[in-house]
Design a protein around this motif. Structure first.
Motif, PDB file in Angstrom:
ATOM      1  N   VAL A 104       0.812  -1.208   0.000  1.00 23.75           N
ATOM      2  CA  VAL A 104       0.000   0.000   0.000  1.00 23.75           C
ATOM      3  C   VAL A 104       0.857   1.275   0.000  1.00 23.75           C
ATOM      4  CG1 VAL A 104      -0.258   0.138   2.512  1.00 23.75           C
ATOM      5  CG2 VAL A 104      -2.082   1.030   1.070  1.00 23.75           C
TER       6      VAL A 104
ATOM      7  N   ASN B  64      -7.714   0.077 -10.845  1.00 27.51           N
ATOM      8  CA  ASN B  64      -9.121  -0.079 -10.455  1.00 27.51           C
ATOM      9  C   ASN B  64      -9.679  -1.444 -10.847  1.00 27.51           C
ATOM     10  OD1 ASN B  64      -9.219   2.489  -9.338  1.00 27.51           O
ATOM     11  ND2 ASN B  64     -10.072   3.456 -11.173  1.00 27.51           N
TER      12      ASN B  64
ATOM     13  N   LYS C 256      -7.705  -4.143  -8.334  1.00 27.39           N
ATOM     14  CA  LYS C 256      -7.804  -4.042  -6.870  1.00 27.39           C
ATOM     15  C   LYS C 256      -9.227  -3.703  -6.431  1.00 27.39           C
ATOM     16  CE  LYS C 256      -2.979  -3.082  -6.042  1.00 27.39           C
ATOM     17  NZ  LYS C 256      -1.981  -2.354  -5.268  1.00 27.39           N
ATOM     18  N   THR C 257      -9.568  -4.164  -5.241  1.00 30.42           N
ATOM     19  CA  THR C 257     -10.895  -3.872  -4.712  1.00 30.42           C
ATOM     20  C   THR C 257     -10.758  -3.009  -3.449  1.00 30.42           C
ATOM     21  OG1 THR C 257     -10.797  -5.958  -3.494  1.00 30.42           O
ATOM     22  CG2 THR C 257     -11.955  -5.993  -5.606  1.00 30.42           C
ATOM     23  N   GLY C 258     -11.868  -2.411  -3.065  1.00 26.53           N
ATOM     24  CA  GLY C 258     -11.857  -1.583  -1.860  1.00 26.53           C
ATOM     25  C   GLY C 258     -11.606  -0.128  -2.192  1.00 26.53           C
ATOM     26  N   PRO C 259     -11.660   0.755  -1.169  1.00 30.44           N
ATOM     27  CA  PRO C 259     -11.448   2.192  -1.396  1.00 30.44           C
ATOM     28  C   PRO C 259     -10.052   2.488  -1.945  1.00 30.44           C
ATOM     29  CG  PRO C 259     -12.344   1.763   0.805  1.00 30.44           C
ATOM     30  CD  PRO C 259     -11.951   0.438   0.235  1.00 30.44           C
TER      31      PRO C 259
ATOM     32  N   GLU D 223      -7.194   3.329   0.339  1.00 28.44           N
ATOM     33  CA  GLU D 223      -6.620   2.230   1.124  1.00 28.44           C
ATOM     34  C   GLU D 223      -5.649   1.384   0.301  1.00 28.44           C
ATOM     35  OE1 GLU D 223      -9.630  -0.029   3.169  1.00 28.44           O
ATOM     36  OE2 GLU D 223     -10.509   1.782   4.033  1.00 28.44           O
ATOM     37  N   HIS D 224      -6.046   1.015  -0.922  1.00 29.13           N
ATOM     38  CA  HIS D 224      -5.149   0.129  -1.694  1.00 29.13           C
ATOM     39  C   HIS D 224      -4.050   0.880  -2.446  1.00 29.13           C
ATOM     40  CE1 HIS D 224      -7.088   1.032  -5.546  1.00 29.13           C
ATOM     41  NE2 HIS D 224      -8.257   0.572  -5.128  1.00 29.13           N
TER      42      HIS D 224
ATOM     43  N   ASN E 205      -2.442   4.202  -1.446  1.00 23.75           N
ATOM     44  CA  ASN E 205      -2.325   5.381  -0.582  1.00 23.75           C
ATOM     45  C   ASN E 205      -1.425   6.462  -1.148  1.00 23.75           C
ATOM     46  OD1 ASN E 205      -0.930   6.723   2.071  1.00 23.75           O
ATOM     47  ND2 ASN E 205      -3.097   6.270   2.367  1.00 23.75           N
TER      48      ASN E 205
ATOM     49  N   TRP F 238      -3.209   8.265  -3.881  1.00 26.15           N
ATOM     50  CA  TRP F 238      -4.256   9.072  -3.256  1.00 26.15           C
ATOM     51  C   TRP F 238      -3.660  10.388  -2.737  1.00 26.15           C
ATOM     52  CZ3 TRP F 238      -9.418   9.210  -2.995  1.00 26.15           C
ATOM     53  CH2 TRP F 238     -10.021   9.973  -1.997  1.00 26.15           C
TER      54      TRP F 238
END
Length: 279
Positions: A166, A218, A221-224, A227-228, A230, A233
């Protein structure tokens, strides 16, 4: 640090500034041959389906695929080179073989990606690629390379080499984020904060390398997103693309080009010297 590493990457970074993947650019015979070479690697994936095995990751069929490249690499490179430069094929072929992952560990990472940049750099050094091929090198050749690497990663469930999970920028790639952020410099509407918006990604990924990378993340990977991915982001909060671009170049030098685990596997020869750059 040997100077060719950064100067080649920075020259291409400057060349793609503010330009879309779909813009018009010169496509030379050498570029066409490189795209054909990558098409051959792609076809071999189709001809080498994954095998049934207990482990989910690192499908052993990759080794069969890699053995074919190992055997054919010099011949593939010879076809790309001008007749008077074919003696360089064995040395240049080493970088091609290093650029597709590791057949023992069945993994792939930024060191392998750097080997492909070195492969392209060698082709420039021997005169097979020229200054006016810059856009085609990134938009046509490197972009096709990315497609083939993604197919390899997905087909054979390759492990990320030296991934920071991450906390890393991306499990597999780095250069398309550098060149992709350069494409966005001075864009009238799209800012760094927009790349986390899936609608923007789906609408513009065919024009921008950076967004195409986000689209692949996208899909895989799954999830916000925060989070995956960082690090990415955090980058979305940077105010301008030029700042993103400068920051990624600094990060690439520190994280990829100056780290011993990445560069220890690197091959140096007559075309790419290990001699330090003169200050």
């Amino acid at each position: 640090m040997p100077k060719w590493r950064t100067s080649f990457i920075l020259t291409l970074n400057e060349g793609v500034k503010g330009k879309k993947l779909t813009c018009e650019y010169k496509v030379s015979e050498t570029v066409e041959k490189l795209v054909d070479l990558l098409g051959t690697l792609d076809r071999w994936i189709n001809e080498t389906p994954p095998v049934d095995q207990p482990s989910r990751f690192g499908n052993k069929a990759y080794r069969t695929w890699f053995a074919k490249l190992d055997q054919e690499a010099e011949a593939l490179v010879s076809v790309v080179l001008p007749a008077d430069k074919r003696a360089a094929a064995p040395e240049i072929a080493v970088y091609l073989k290093e650029s597709v992952g590791n057949s023992t560990r069945i993994d792939y990472g930024t060191g392998h990606e750097a080997a492909f940049a070195a492969f392209l750099c060698c082709l420039c050094k021997v005169g097979a690629l020229r200054v006016d091929d810059q856009l085609a090198i990134v938009f046509k050749v490197f972009n096709r390379y990315l497609e083939v690497m993604r197919k390899l990663q997905k087909t054979y469930r390759m492990e990320p080499a030296g991934s920071q999970g991450v906390w890393g920028l991306d499990d597999f790639q780095f250069l398309p984020f550098i060149w992709g952020s350069s494409q966005f410099i001075d864009h009238p509407t799209l800012e760094p904060r927009h790349f986390v918006d899936e609608r923007v990604v789906n609408e513009h990924h065919q024009d921008y390398m950076f967004l195409d990378c986000i689209k692949f993340i996208n899909e895989m990977k799954t999830g916000p997103f925060a989070e995956h991915s960082n690090q990415l982001w955090n980058i979305s909060a940077v105010p301008s693309w030029s700042k993103v671009n400068q920051g990624l170049i600094r990060m690439y030098k520190a994280e990829c080009l100056e780290k011993f685990p990445v560069i220890q596997h690197f091959k140096f020869g007559s075309l790419l010297s290990i001699q330090p750059a003169k200050p």
